[in-house]
Design a protein around this motif. Structure first.
Motif, PDB file in Angstrom:
ATOM      1  N   GLN A 104      33.174 -24.528 -22.962  1.00 36.85           N
ATOM      2  CA  GLN A 104      32.775 -25.796 -23.566  1.00 36.85           C
ATOM      3  C   GLN A 104      33.354 -25.838 -24.982  1.00 36.85           C
ATOM      4  OE1 GLN A 104      31.780 -28.314 -21.902  1.00 36.85           O
ATOM      5  NE2 GLN A 104      29.563 -28.399 -21.883  1.00 36.85           N
ATOM      6  N   VAL A 105      34.146 -26.847 -25.271  1.00 33.53           N
ATOM      7  CA  VAL A 105      34.736 -27.023 -26.596  1.00 33.53           C
ATOM      8  C   VAL A 105      34.278 -28.361 -27.156  1.00 33.53           C
ATOM      9  CG1 VAL A 105      36.862 -27.233 -27.919  1.00 33.53           C
ATOM     10  CG2 VAL A 105      36.761 -25.633 -25.996  1.00 33.53           C
ATOM     11  N   ALA A 106      33.664 -28.317 -28.324  1.00 33.68           N
ATOM     12  CA  ALA A 106      33.173 -29.548 -28.936  1.00 33.68           C
ATOM     13  C   ALA A 106      34.308 -30.553 -29.068  1.00 33.68           C
ATOM     14  CB  ALA A 106      32.575 -29.243 -30.314  1.00 33.68           C
ATOM     15  N   GLY A 107      34.039 -31.763 -28.663  1.00 33.51           N
ATOM     16  CA  GLY A 107      35.034 -32.808 -28.724  1.00 33.51           C
ATOM     17  C   GLY A 107      35.852 -32.953 -27.458  1.00 33.51           C
ATOM     18  N   PHE A 108      35.830 -31.928 -26.595  1.00 35.39           N
ATOM     19  CA  PHE A 108      36.608 -31.962 -25.367  1.00 35.39           C
ATOM     20  C   PHE A 108      35.755 -31.776 -24.120  1.00 35.39           C
ATOM     21  CE2 PHE A 108      39.599 -30.642 -28.643  1.00 35.39           C
ATOM     22  CZ  PHE A 108      40.672 -31.483 -28.410  1.00 35.39           C
ATOM     23  N   GLY A 109      34.580 -31.193 -24.274  1.00 38.70           N
ATOM     24  CA  GLY A 109      33.732 -30.937 -23.118  1.00 38.70           C
ATOM     25  C   GLY A 109      34.121 -29.661 -22.403  1.00 38.70           C
ATOM     26  N   THR A 110      34.015 -29.669 -21.078  1.00 43.41           N
ATOM     27  CA  THR A 110      34.313 -28.496 -20.270  1.00 43.41           C
ATOM     28  C   THR A 110      35.809 -28.412 -20.017  1.00 43.41           C
ATOM     29  OG1 THR A 110      32.169 -28.698 -19.179  1.00 43.41           O
ATOM     30  CG2 THR A 110      33.812 -27.293 -18.115  1.00 43.41           C
ATOM     31  N   MET A 167      28.499 -28.414 -10.140  1.00 43.32           N
ATOM     32  CA  MET A 167      28.983 -27.055  -9.997  1.00 43.32           C
ATOM     33  C   MET A 167      28.399 -26.209 -11.116  1.00 43.32           C
ATOM     34  SD  MET A 167      32.943 -25.899  -9.616  1.00 43.32           S
ATOM     35  CE  MET A 167      33.088 -27.023  -8.233  1.00 43.32           C
ATOM     36  N   LEU A 168      27.853 -25.076 -10.796  1.00 47.94           N
ATOM     37  CA  LEU A 168      27.205 -24.240 -11.790  1.00 47.94           C
ATOM     38  C   LEU A 168      28.130 -23.104 -12.168  1.00 47.94           C
ATOM     39  CD1 LEU A 168      23.624 -24.003 -10.278  1.00 47.94           C
ATOM     40  CD2 LEU A 168      24.476 -25.593 -11.999  1.00 47.94           C
ATOM     41  N   PHE A 169      28.378 -22.937 -13.475  1.00 48.80           N
ATOM     42  CA  PHE A 169      29.263 -21.890 -13.939  1.00 48.80           C
ATOM     43  C   PHE A 169      28.641 -21.171 -15.117  1.00 48.80           C
ATOM     44  CE2 PHE A 169      32.549 -24.560 -11.990  1.00 48.80           C
ATOM     45  CZ  PHE A 169      33.256 -23.596 -11.300  1.00 48.80           C
ATOM     46  N   GLY A 170      29.015 -19.884 -15.278  1.00 50.33           N
ATOM     47  CA  GLY A 170      28.788 -19.215 -16.536  1.00 50.33           C
ATOM     48  C   GLY A 170      29.891 -19.645 -17.482  1.00 50.33           C
ATOM     49  N   LEU A 171      29.555 -20.217 -18.629  1.00 57.34           N
ATOM     50  CA  LEU A 171      30.546 -20.827 -19.501  1.00 57.34           C
ATOM     51  C   LEU A 171      30.582 -20.132 -20.841  1.00 57.34           C
ATOM     52  CD1 LEU A 171      29.773 -24.603 -18.900  1.00 57.34           C
ATOM     53  CD2 LEU A 171      31.626 -23.281 -17.913  1.00 57.34           C
ATOM     54  N   VAL A 173      30.759 -21.172 -24.551  1.00 51.65           N
ATOM     55  CA  VAL A 173      30.461 -22.408 -25.264  1.00 51.65           C
ATOM     56  C   VAL A 173      30.953 -22.298 -26.691  1.00 51.65           C
ATOM     57  CG1 VAL A 173      28.647 -23.951 -26.046  1.00 51.65           C
ATOM     58  CG2 VAL A 173      28.487 -22.862 -23.811  1.00 51.65           C
ATOM     59  N   LEU A 174      31.702 -23.296 -27.140  1.00 50.93           N
ATOM     60  CA  LEU A 174      32.225 -23.344 -28.490  1.00 50.93           C
ATOM     61  C   LEU A 174      31.621 -24.544 -29.189  1.00 50.93           C
ATOM     62  CD1 LEU A 174      35.932 -22.697 -27.561  1.00 50.93           C
ATOM     63  CD2 LEU A 174      34.293 -21.053 -28.422  1.00 50.93           C
ATOM     64  N   GLN A 178      27.433 -29.552 -14.508  1.00 51.12           N
ATOM     65  CA  GLN A 178      27.975 -30.310 -13.394  1.00 51.12           C
ATOM     66  C   GLN A 178      29.446 -30.599 -13.625  1.00 51.12           C
ATOM     67  OE1 GLN A 178      26.530 -31.191 -10.517  1.00 51.12           O
ATOM     68  NE2 GLN A 178      24.736 -30.032 -11.102  1.00 51.12           N
ATOM     69  N   ILE A 179      30.301 -30.101 -12.760  1.00 49.78           N
ATOM     70  CA  ILE A 179      31.735 -30.333 -12.826  1.00 49.78           C
ATOM     71  C   ILE A 179      32.143 -30.988 -11.524  1.00 49.78           C
ATOM     72  CG2 ILE A 179      33.996 -29.278 -13.091  1.00 49.78           C
ATOM     73  CD1 ILE A 179      32.672 -27.000 -14.565  1.00 49.78           C
ATOM     74  N   GLU A 180      32.803 -32.136 -11.627  1.00 51.79           N
ATOM     75  CA  GLU A 180      32.995 -32.956 -10.444  1.00 51.79           C
ATOM     76  C   GLU A 180      34.279 -32.650  -9.687  1.00 51.79           C
ATOM     77  OE1 GLU A 180      32.613 -36.954 -11.796  1.00 51.79           O
ATOM     78  OE2 GLU A 180      30.430 -36.858 -11.796  1.00 51.79           O
ATOM     79  N   SER A 181      34.402 -31.425  -9.179  1.00 50.96           N
ATOM     80  CA  SER A 181      35.529 -31.098  -8.309  1.00 50.96           C
ATOM     81  C   SER A 181      35.383 -29.693  -7.759  1.00 50.96           C
ATOM     82  CB  SER A 181      36.856 -31.207  -9.054  1.00 50.96           C
ATOM     83  OG  SER A 181      37.894 -30.755  -8.227  1.00 50.96           O
ATOM     84  N   ASP A 182      35.673 -29.540  -6.468  1.00 48.10           N
ATOM     85  CA  ASP A 182      35.731 -28.202  -5.897  1.00 48.10           C
ATOM     86  C   ASP A 182      36.869 -27.385  -6.495  1.00 48.10           C
ATOM     87  OD1 ASP A 182      33.593 -28.490  -4.262  1.00 48.10           O
ATOM     88  OD2 ASP A 182      34.722 -28.956  -2.450  1.00 48.10           O
TER      89      ASP A 182
END
Length: 288
Positions: free
Chosen positions: A45-51, A1-5, A7-8, A28-32
């Motif tokens: 995006q948070v370092a240590g936690f991901g998306t 899944m493509l998103f504008g994120l 990022v931290l 890539q995010i694995e869910s609709d």
């Protein structure tokens, strides 16, 4: 899944001190279901936690605050009045950071309510279950110095009431009461709630249905390329429970949700930040 994120990234400083940069990238995010949540907040995006997902809500918002508790054959279940509640309160975990505010860490295992508890002296309190390896401080020490707390306390008399936000204690019950009471780190027992409220509680049977998510209302959808799907489900409530939700959901939508991208960030004092732990995780319990 493509998103504008958003990022931290950590810059050689403590975990909760992040530099904020906005960018667009293919993630890539694995869910609709993530496209659905994009209508009610931002994926970051948070370092240590991901998306993770940050809701667009008013400043004093907190998880597990706008809804009610209901007794089921699976234990106490949280019934949310928020349109995203079926997903973020039954899967995954919540955490808080100065730069982001509250954010949800996705998960794939369903539960009636992803919370941890304090019950004592005629009161009960809960806080969203943090990610594995993290825990919240107790409800009292940070409160004495600051005006932010991750714990939500109510008198057990109001535990089963509708729209429980209106019954939140302004401050946690006193530490003296805590010391004088029998304290359990689980939900209040249903028999105790019946005794205190003087009303019989009949368990309801909930089923779950698979969700084909879509963005509702006029909120914008995120553009994405369809990836592998992680199937999730939502509770199917009896009609009387649905009627309780319908009574308050429009009010919550008006008063709690704010346009996507405009949510204020509430600073969290350093002393109240969640504390890292090396191992272990407290699970939600059935308060029978």
């Amino acid at each position: 899944m493509l998103f504008g994120l958003v990022v931290l990234t950590a810059l050689g400083c403590p975990r909760s001190a992040f530099a904020l940069t906005r960018w667009s990238a293919g993630i890539q995010i694995e869910s609709d279901n993530y496209d659905y949540l994009a209508g009610y907040g931002d994926w970051v995006q948070v370092a240590g936690f991901g998306t993770v997902w940050h809701p667009s809500v008013v400043q004093d918002w907190m998880p597990f605050a706008h809804g009610h508790w209901t007794w089921t054959y699976d234990g106490w279940a949280w019934v949310s009045y928020e349109p995203f509640g079926w997903l973020v309160y039954h899967y995954g975990n919540w955490y808080y950071d100065d730069s982001v505010g509250w954010f949800w860490v996705p998960g794939t295992v369903w539960s009636p309510a992803q919370v941890q508890w304090y019950t004592f002296g005629g009161y009960c309190g809960w806080a969203p279950l943090p990610p594995p390896g993290y825990y919240w401080g107790d409800p009292w020490t940070p409160w004495r110095h600051h005006h932010f707390n991750v714990w939500f306390f109510v008198n057990v008399n109001h535990f089963g009431d509708d729209n429980i936000w209106g019954h939140r204690e302004a401050e946690p019950p006193s530490r003296d009461l805590y010391k004088r009471s029998v304290v359990v780190r689980r939900a209040p027992g249903v028999r105790d709630v019946e005794r205190i409220t003087n009303r019989q509680i009949t368990p309801i049977r909930i089923t779950r249905e698979r969700v084909a998510p879509q963005v509702q209302g006029n909120r914008p959808a995120a553009k994405y390329a369809r990836p592998k799907v992680v199937q999730r489900s939502r509770m199917v409530l009896p009609q009387q429970e649905q009627d309780r939700v319908k009574q308050y959901a429009p009010q919550v939508e008006r008063e709690v949700l704010v346009p996507r991208g405009n949510a204020p960030k509430q600073p969290m004092p350093v002393q109240q930040r969640p504390v890292h732990r090396s191992s272990g995780r407290q699970k939600t319990g059935k308060g029978r």
